[in-house]
Design a protein around this motif. Structure first.
Motif, mmCIF file in Angstrom:
data_model
loop_
_atom_site.group_PDB
_atom_site.id
_atom_site.type_symbol
_atom_site.label_atom_id
_atom_site.label_comp_id
_atom_site.label_asym_id
_atom_site.label_seq_id
_atom_site.Cartn_x
_atom_site.Cartn_y
_atom_site.Cartn_z
ATOM 1 N N GLU A 96 -3.311 -4.248 -7.296
ATOM 2 C CA GLU A 96 -4.548 -4.376 -6.524
ATOM 3 C C GLU A 96 -5.492 -5.235 -7.358
ATOM 4 O O GLU A 96 -5.308 -5.382 -8.576
ATOM 5 C CB GLU A 96 -5.217 -3.020 -6.260
ATOM 6 C CG GLU A 96 -4.403 -2.014 -5.459
ATOM 7 C CD GLU A 96 -4.406 -2.271 -3.960
ATOM 8 O OE1 GLU A 96 -5.055 -3.252 -3.535
ATOM 9 O OE2 GLU A 96 -3.748 -1.513 -3.230
ATOM 10 N N ALA B 13 -9.581 -2.493 -4.915
ATOM 11 C CA ALA B 13 -9.327 -2.171 -3.508
ATOM 12 C C ALA B 13 -10.578 -1.634 -2.824
ATOM 13 O O ALA B 13 -11.244 -0.736 -3.346
ATOM 14 C CB ALA B 13 -8.199 -1.143 -3.408
ATOM 15 N N LYS C 34 2.819 0.035 -2.210
ATOM 16 C CA LYS C 34 1.687 0.953 -2.111
ATOM 17 C C LYS C 34 1.988 2.309 -2.736
ATOM 18 O O LYS C 34 1.076 3.093 -3.012
ATOM 19 C CB LYS C 34 1.252 1.127 -0.654
ATOM 20 C CG LYS C 34 0.661 -0.131 -0.038
ATOM 21 C CD LYS C 34 -0.607 -0.573 -0.765
ATOM 22 C CE LYS C 34 -1.235 -1.785 -0.099
ATOM 23 N NZ LYS C 34 -2.468 -2.233 -0.794
ATOM 24 N N GLY D 5 -1.514 5.388 7.719
ATOM 25 C CA GLY D 5 -1.079 4.006 7.756
ATOM 26 C C GLY D 5 0.225 3.859 8.508
ATOM 27 O O GLY D 5 0.886 4.845 8.839
ATOM 28 N N VAL E 210 -10.627 0.256 -0.350
ATOM 29 C CA VAL E 210 -10.412 1.655 0.004
ATOM 30 C C VAL E 210 -10.762 2.588 -1.153
ATOM 31 O O VAL E 210 -11.155 3.743 -0.932
ATOM 32 C CB VAL E 210 -8.961 1.868 0.504
ATOM 33 C CG1 VAL E 210 -7.965 1.814 -0.646
ATOM 34 C CG2 VAL E 210 -8.822 3.158 1.288
ATOM 35 N N SER F 159 -0.675 2.284 -6.091
ATOM 36 C CA SER F 159 -0.213 0.937 -5.748
ATOM 37 C C SER F 159 0.373 0.236 -6.970
ATOM 38 O O SER F 159 -0.014 0.499 -8.115
ATOM 39 C CB SER F 159 -1.370 0.090 -5.199
ATOM 40 O OG SER F 159 -1.969 0.706 -4.086
ATOM 41 N N GLY G 289 -3.050 3.419 3.445
ATOM 42 C CA GLY G 289 -2.497 2.101 3.158
ATOM 43 C C GLY G 289 -1.253 1.811 3.965
ATOM 44 O O GLY G 289 -0.606 2.712 4.506
ATOM 45 N N SER G 290 -0.905 0.543 4.036
ATOM 46 C CA SER G 290 0.312 0.139 4.740
ATOM 47 C C SER G 290 1.522 0.808 4.112
ATOM 48 O O SER G 290 1.598 0.942 2.881
ATOM 49 C CB SER G 290 0.489 -1.386 4.677
ATOM 50 O OG SER G 290 -0.598 -2.043 5.298
ATOM 51 N N LEU H 162 -3.638 6.817 -4.627
ATOM 52 C CA LEU H 162 -3.098 5.513 -4.229
ATOM 53 C C LEU H 162 -2.392 4.850 -5.415
ATOM 54 O O LEU H 162 -3.001 4.056 -6.133
ATOM 55 C CB LEU H 162 -4.225 4.578 -3.755
ATOM 56 C CG LEU H 162 -4.927 4.932 -2.458
ATOM 57 C CD1 LEU H 162 -6.182 5.744 -2.745
ATOM 58 C CD2 LEU H 162 -5.318 3.652 -1.734
#
Length: 403
Positions: A309, A312, A239, A260, A314, A306, A233-234, A304
């Motif tokens: 979301e 996602a 994130k 990322g 991903v 995050s 991820g970014s 992840l």
């Protein structure tokens, strides 16, 4: 043949080939059917001079006015954006920039549907265009467009107006559908439209073989000692890569591969060093879609955490490669992690993340069993579902003859 004018601010272009790739995948699946003609409009925001001279914008200014992708015509009109403070006004500026183009194309050969791929800023902009052309409107919600922009009064007012006008709304998960209803959107107008999956690309590869491959790629050289945690991820705060780094001291044998790029990279590197785990954290930079399936297959866990979301892409891609997830209870998480073999739902807190990862490592699920949890996802199904919605609207409006 249904003719769709679809608006998406996130979409690949020659200057940003991976930007909004998941939207391109969806629409390419639609276009490949042969019964839908898709014209994509990808507005490019450029700020006034001298901000337009900044490197990120100077590159975008050279985006061609028109490109093609997977058989689709992609138009890239530019609009004026005001960085940081002007987001609420983007729908109006986008609509103003696109309207002459939309009118001309519609006069040449009428569109049956105007579609928006995100609720903000795409939705309100598409609503103005659909009203001007006199055609039905569909708007899709994906996550942050609801959770972030829905918390801004001026943006929310525009979103609710677009929702009232829309003939059909779509959400990427049941949870997001409920969130939209809580904002004041008509729940009976919202269809759940799950993401798709490129099954030719994202599939199980033996973990040991995948590790050998990713460790041999010079630009990656992924470490293969001990259990491997992958966080894609970014590199931005929402994130949650920082939380996985903070969980690492409790996972003594594990290594973490962060895939990322983004503004937080240096801060994350410094934090790993402060915690004494820098020798177990690897920053891979941008990982191409050609290599990502191998990286996921090599992983023991994909974590992840995050902040928000919808559902996602991903998540689905990682599980299709046999990697169990550790994710928070956000968006459609519980619609994907439905059993311990799929992964764990964990609070966004380092100790909870570490505990969830340990549980998986103690009883590592079979890769094929993990992948089976996402067997229902594919781009063909995704395309068929949205085309069915569009076709019903086109028939209702009399644009197409009844079957």
């Amino acid at each position: 043949m249904i003719r769709i004018l679809s608006l998406s601010t996130l979409f690949p272009s020659p200057e940003r080939p991976t930007f909004g790739k998941f939207v391109a995948n969806q629409m390419a699946g639609v276009a490949s059917r042969g019964d839908v003609e898709v014209t994509m409009v990808n507005p490019i925001g450029i700020p006034p001079w001298p901000l337009s001279l900044r490197r990120r914008y100077s590159k975008l200014r050279h985006t061609p006015a028109e490109t093609t992708l997977e058989g689709m015509r992609i138009l890239h009109p530019q609009f004026t954006t005001i960085p940081k403070i002007g987001g609420d006004g983007n729908p109006g500026r986008i609509a103003e920039a696109i309207m002459p183009l939309a009118r001309r194309l519609h006069a040449e050969q009428p569109f049956d549907i105007v579609d928006a791929q995100f609720f903000f800023p795409d939705g309100p902009a598409a609503a103005r265009i659909a009203a001007d052309l006199g055609v039905p409107l569909t708007i899709k919600a994906r996550g942050s467009d609801i959770h972030y922009w829905g918390g801004r009064p001026r943006a929310l007012e525009q979103m609710l107006g677009a929702a009232r006008q829309a003939d059909r709304l779509l959400a990427v998960s049941c949870a997001l559908r409920s969130d939209m209803a809580r904002l004041g959107m008509a729940k009976d107008k919202i269809a759940v439209h799950y993401t798709g999956l490129d099954r030719s690309r994202f599939k199980v590869m033996d973990r040991a073989a995948a590790r050998a491959l990713v460790s041999a790629i010079p630009e990656l050289g992924v470490w293969t000692r001990g259990p491997l945690i992958v966080t894609p991820g970014s590199l931005i705060q929402i994130k949650g890569q920082r939380l996985v780094i903070e969980a690492l001291p409790e996972l003594e044998e594990a290594t973490l591969a962060i895939a990322g790029t983004g503004e937080d990279e240096q801060a994350l590197r410094a934090h790993a060093k402060e915690l004494g785990v820098a020798d177990r954290v690897q920053f891979l930079g941008h990982v191409s879609h050609d290599v990502l399936p191998q990286l996921f297959s090599a992983a023991n866990v994909v974590a992840l955490p995050s902040e928000r979301e919808g559902l996602a892409n991903v998540w689905i891609e990682a599980m299709a490669c046999g990697a169990p997830l550790v994710i928070p209870d956000i968006g459609g998480a519980v619609e994907v992690v439905t059993n311990p073999g799929a992964g764990r739902i964990a609070v966004r807190e380092p100790h909870a993340i570490a505990s969830a990862i340990r549980e998986i490592l103690k009883n590592q699920p079979d890769q094929d069993a993990v992948a089976q949890n996402v067997a229902r996802f594919c781009w063909e199904t995704n395309a068929a579902e949205i085309v069915e919605i569009w076709r019903a609207l086109a028939h209702r409006e009399g644009a197409l003859p009844a079957d």
